[in-house]
Design an enzyme around this catalytic site. Sequence first.
Site, PDB file in Angstrom:
ATOM      1  N   GLN A  52       0.824  -1.209   0.000  1.00 54.37           N
ATOM      2  CA  GLN A  52       0.000   0.000   0.000  1.00 54.37           C
ATOM      3  C   GLN A  52       0.861   1.263   0.000  1.00 54.37           C
ATOM      4  O   GLN A  52       0.569   2.228   0.694  1.00 54.37           O
ATOM      5  CB  GLN A  52      -0.926  -0.013   1.217  1.00 54.37           C
ATOM      6  CG  GLN A  52      -1.843  -1.215   1.217  1.00 54.37           C
ATOM      7  CD  GLN A  52      -2.682  -1.298   2.475  1.00 54.37           C
ATOM      8  OE1 GLN A  52      -2.223  -1.071   3.578  1.00 54.37           O
ATOM      9  NE2 GLN A  52      -3.956  -1.616   2.281  1.00 54.37           N
ATOM     10  N   CYS A  53       1.897   1.254  -0.793  1.00 53.52           N
ATOM     11  CA  CYS A  53       2.870   2.337  -0.838  1.00 53.52           C
ATOM     12  C   CYS A  53       2.827   2.999  -2.217  1.00 53.52           C
ATOM     13  O   CYS A  53       2.466   2.356  -3.207  1.00 53.52           O
ATOM     14  CB  CYS A  53       4.267   1.746  -0.576  1.00 53.52           C
ATOM     15  SG  CYS A  53       5.634   2.909  -0.691  1.00 53.52           S
ATOM     16  N   GLY A  54       3.219   4.246  -2.286  1.00 58.20           N
ATOM     17  CA  GLY A  54       3.304   4.924  -3.572  1.00 58.20           C
ATOM     18  C   GLY A  54       4.305   4.277  -4.506  1.00 58.20           C
ATOM     19  O   GLY A  54       4.219   4.432  -5.722  1.00 58.20           O
ATOM     20  N   THR A  56       4.684   0.956  -4.705  1.00 56.24           N
ATOM     21  CA  THR A  56       4.235  -0.412  -4.981  1.00 56.24           C
ATOM     22  C   THR A  56       4.253  -0.761  -6.468  1.00 56.24           C
ATOM     23  O   THR A  56       4.584  -1.901  -6.814  1.00 56.24           O
ATOM     24  CB  THR A  56       2.848  -0.665  -4.360  1.00 56.24           C
ATOM     25  OG1 THR A  56       2.938  -0.440  -2.944  1.00 56.24           O
ATOM     26  CG2 THR A  56       2.357  -2.077  -4.608  1.00 56.24           C
TER      27      THR A  56
END
Length: 173
Positions: A52-54, A56
Amino acid sequence: MVRILLLIALIVAGHMARAGGLTGTFASIDGGTLSVEDWRGQPVLIVNTASQCGFTPQYEGLQEVWDTYRDQGLVVLAVPSDDFNQELSSAAKVKEFCELTYGLDFPMTDITHVKGRKAHPFFQQVKAETGFEPAWNFNKILVGRDGAVVATFGSVARPNSQKVLSAIETALN
């Protein structure tokens, strides 16, 4: 007493030099274990990841690197971590997300700590030897055939960037 301590230090240092390079066993996301030692003689790109990371979408680049270089001996290892509070709640959810969203088929560990006092021993060893500790998700550690760290890259370095690919190709040759 000093001589005994010096002798012990020399014995330990000699053992570590013979053992050569980084070590560590991870719990696999598929069950069982993944051992860095099993890949001795092969370069390994180890990346701490989060679903759930930018960053990803870098999973796409990691899969591309794996597809391009695995037949030449490169191993790509994803190490999902919630150290930055951006990972799904279970390894099963991470595995499902990665397979369905990105079609990943390279090795992955279970959710693992990568920084601080709870960091996995592999990451503690990398920090002790190089000073490098993941500062965010998708930091990359390239380990050479001899088990030593060849290069480290921060989150903004895409896995399929020229900078990372050049280091991988050098490690393969």
